[in-house]
Write an enzyme that holds these catalytic residues in place. Sequence first.
Site, PDB file in Angstrom:
ATOM      1  N   ARG A 103       0.845  -1.210   0.000  1.00 39.43           N
ATOM      2  CA  ARG A 103       0.000   0.000   0.000  1.00 39.43           C
ATOM      3  C   ARG A 103       0.868   1.242   0.000  1.00 39.43           C
ATOM      4  O   ARG A 103       1.764   1.367   0.833  1.00 39.43           O
ATOM      5  CB  ARG A 103      -0.881   0.034   1.254  1.00 39.43           C
ATOM      6  CG  ARG A 103      -1.988  -0.941   1.239  1.00 39.43           C
ATOM      7  CD  ARG A 103      -3.104  -0.583   2.174  1.00 39.43           C
ATOM      8  NE  ARG A 103      -2.715  -0.033   3.462  1.00 39.43           N
ATOM      9  CZ  ARG A 103      -3.573   0.325   4.390  1.00 39.43           C
ATOM     10  NH1 ARG A 103      -4.875   0.215   4.160  1.00 39.43           N
ATOM     11  NH2 ARG A 103      -3.174   0.798   5.537  1.00 39.43           N
ATOM     12  N   THR A 107      -1.497   7.468  -0.501  1.00 42.76           N
ATOM     13  CA  THR A 107      -2.810   7.280  -1.148  1.00 42.76           C
ATOM     14  C   THR A 107      -3.569   6.078  -0.582  1.00 42.76           C
ATOM     15  O   THR A 107      -4.784   5.974  -0.770  1.00 42.76           O
ATOM     16  CB  THR A 107      -2.642   7.040  -2.656  1.00 42.76           C
ATOM     17  OG1 THR A 107      -1.932   5.796  -2.829  1.00 42.76           O
ATOM     18  CG2 THR A 107      -1.849   8.157  -3.320  1.00 42.76           C
ATOM     19  N   ASP A 199       0.139  -3.250  12.025  1.00 42.15           N
ATOM     20  CA  ASP A 199       0.636  -3.624  10.697  1.00 42.15           C
ATOM     21  C   ASP A 199       1.025  -5.098  10.712  1.00 42.15           C
ATOM     22  O   ASP A 199       2.012  -5.487  11.345  1.00 42.15           O
ATOM     23  CB  ASP A 199       1.847  -2.742  10.327  1.00 42.15           C
ATOM     24  CG  ASP A 199       2.261  -2.958   8.881  1.00 42.15           C
ATOM     25  OD1 ASP A 199       2.542  -4.126   8.513  1.00 42.15           O
ATOM     26  OD2 ASP A 199       2.279  -1.993   8.121  1.00 42.15           O
ATOM     27  N   ASP A 202       4.622  -6.055   9.446  1.00 38.01           N
ATOM     28  CA  ASP A 202       5.680  -5.683  10.396  1.00 38.01           C
ATOM     29  C   ASP A 202       5.675  -6.592  11.622  1.00 38.01           C
ATOM     30  O   ASP A 202       6.734  -6.946  12.145  1.00 38.01           O
ATOM     31  CB  ASP A 202       5.514  -4.221  10.834  1.00 38.01           C
ATOM     32  CG  ASP A 202       5.948  -3.245   9.746  1.00 38.01           C
ATOM     33  OD1 ASP A 202       6.721  -3.660   8.858  1.00 38.01           O
ATOM     34  OD2 ASP A 202       5.515  -2.081   9.795  1.00 38.01           O
TER      35      ASP A 202
HETATM   36  C1  PRP Z   1      -1.269  -4.891   4.203  1.00 42.87           C
HETATM   37  C2  PRP Z   1      -2.068  -6.168   4.292  1.00 42.87           C
HETATM   38  C3  PRP Z   1      -2.872  -6.149   3.026  1.00 42.87           C
HETATM   39  C4  PRP Z   1      -3.157  -4.675   2.848  1.00 42.87           C
HETATM   40  C5  PRP Z   1      -4.561  -4.405   3.284  1.00 42.87           C
HETATM   41  O1  PRP Z   1      -0.184  -5.041   3.387  1.00 42.87           O
HETATM   42  O2  PRP Z   1      -1.278  -7.311   4.440  1.00 42.87           O
HETATM   43  O3  PRP Z   1      -2.186  -6.677   1.912  1.00 42.87           O
HETATM   44  O4  PRP Z   1      -2.220  -3.971   3.676  1.00 42.87           O
HETATM   45  O5  PRP Z   1      -4.915  -3.101   3.043  1.00 42.87           O
HETATM   46  P1  PRP Z   1      -5.999  -2.690   1.970  1.00 42.87           P
HETATM   47  O6  PRP Z   1      -7.187  -3.573   2.181  1.00 42.87           O
HETATM   48  O7  PRP Z   1      -6.295  -1.266   2.329  1.00 42.87           O
HETATM   49  O8  PRP Z   1      -5.414  -2.820   0.599  1.00 42.87           O
HETATM   50  P2  PRP Z   1       0.908  -3.879   3.182  1.00 42.87           P
HETATM   51  O9  PRP Z   1       0.496  -3.004   2.047  1.00 42.87           O
HETATM   52  O10 PRP Z   1       1.166  -3.224   4.489  1.00 42.87           O
HETATM   53  O11 PRP Z   1       2.173  -4.670   2.673  1.00 42.87           O
HETATM   54  P3  PRP Z   1       3.093  -5.738   3.433  1.00 42.87           P
HETATM   55  O12 PRP Z   1       2.248  -6.986   3.656  1.00 42.87           O
HETATM   56  O13 PRP Z   1       4.193  -5.960   2.472  1.00 42.87           O
HETATM   57  O14 PRP Z   1       3.542  -5.136   4.738  1.00 42.87           O
HETATM   58  N1  URA Z   2      -2.606  -3.307   6.733  1.00 42.88           N
HETATM   59  C1  URA Z   2      -2.284  -3.778   7.964  1.00 42.88           C
HETATM   60  O1  URA Z   2      -1.304  -4.531   8.116  1.00 42.88           O
HETATM   61  N2  URA Z   2      -3.048  -3.407   8.990  1.00 42.88           N
HETATM   62  C2  URA Z   2      -4.115  -2.604   8.858  1.00 42.88           C
HETATM   63  O2  URA Z   2      -4.790  -2.315   9.866  1.00 42.88           O
HETATM   64  C3  URA Z   2      -4.434  -2.131   7.579  1.00 42.88           C
HETATM   65  C4  URA Z   2      -3.652  -2.508   6.530  1.00 42.88           C
END
Ligand code: PRP
Ligand code: URA
Length: 208
Positions: A103, A107, A199, A202
């Site tokens: 993400r 945005t 997150d 993380d």
């Molecule tokens: C997180 C999560 C989803 C997304 C959800 O990933 O694991 O993939 O956000 O958010 P959304 O429904 O608003 O799209 P992130 O983008 O943080 O990436 P990562 O798993 O690499 O940390």
């Molecule tokens: N991605 C995450 O990992 N946590 C949230 O709460 C939203 C998006």
Amino acid sequence: MTKLQIVDHPLIQHKLTLMRDKATGTKDFRQMLDEIAMLLGYEVTRGFALKDKAIETPLEPMIGKELASKVTIVPILRAGVGMVDGLLKLLPTARVGHIGLYRDEETHNPVFYYCKLPQDIAETMVIVSDPMLATGGSAVDAINKLKEHGCKNIRMMCLVAAPEGVKRLSEEHPDVDIITAALDDHLNENAYIVPGLGDAGDRIYGTK
Ligand code: PRP
Ligand code: URA
């Protein structure tokens, strides 16, 4: 029309509370996610079609049942990978495809960076795994990609969903059922799920 299933099994709810607790460290967070993924997998696979299979027991021939289609698990990188091993305990012969999205911090829109899927994925039952369904943008884009590859039978498995994400996913992909351990209250100004668990990526990988 999308079916939303919230799996309120006591073991899942107990483990999810441990995961939500900010005092829970990476090792336990990862372990709970693995265990919950296996338990959720039981519900995700409940409606899978069966076909007859002729076998012989030690006593006589009989017609048993076997899964009618192969299964592909598709984690959304990174956090969705944390649910793969739990699913593979139930589906040890499943294939695994990967879709990479992150993400954008400003945005909150997903940015695509990777896709590797089994060649015959279109003929398989597909389980998309991602612990967090927040705005729904990542799930919608991942499923768009799967449909470009011909997938017709897709389920979305998550841990914590926000009402905003459920609404968006069910509007854009009404054929995809959503299986989650919890439906939380809302998204905050940073598009994080509240109360949520922070997150997920993380917390799984210890990157913050
Ligand atoms: C997180 C999560 C989803 C997304 C959800 O990933 O694991 O993939 O956000 O958010 P959304 O429904 O608003 O799209 P992130 O983008 O943080 O990436 P990562 O798993 O690499 O940390
Ligand atoms: N991605 C995450 O990992 N946590 C949230 O709460 C939203 C998006």
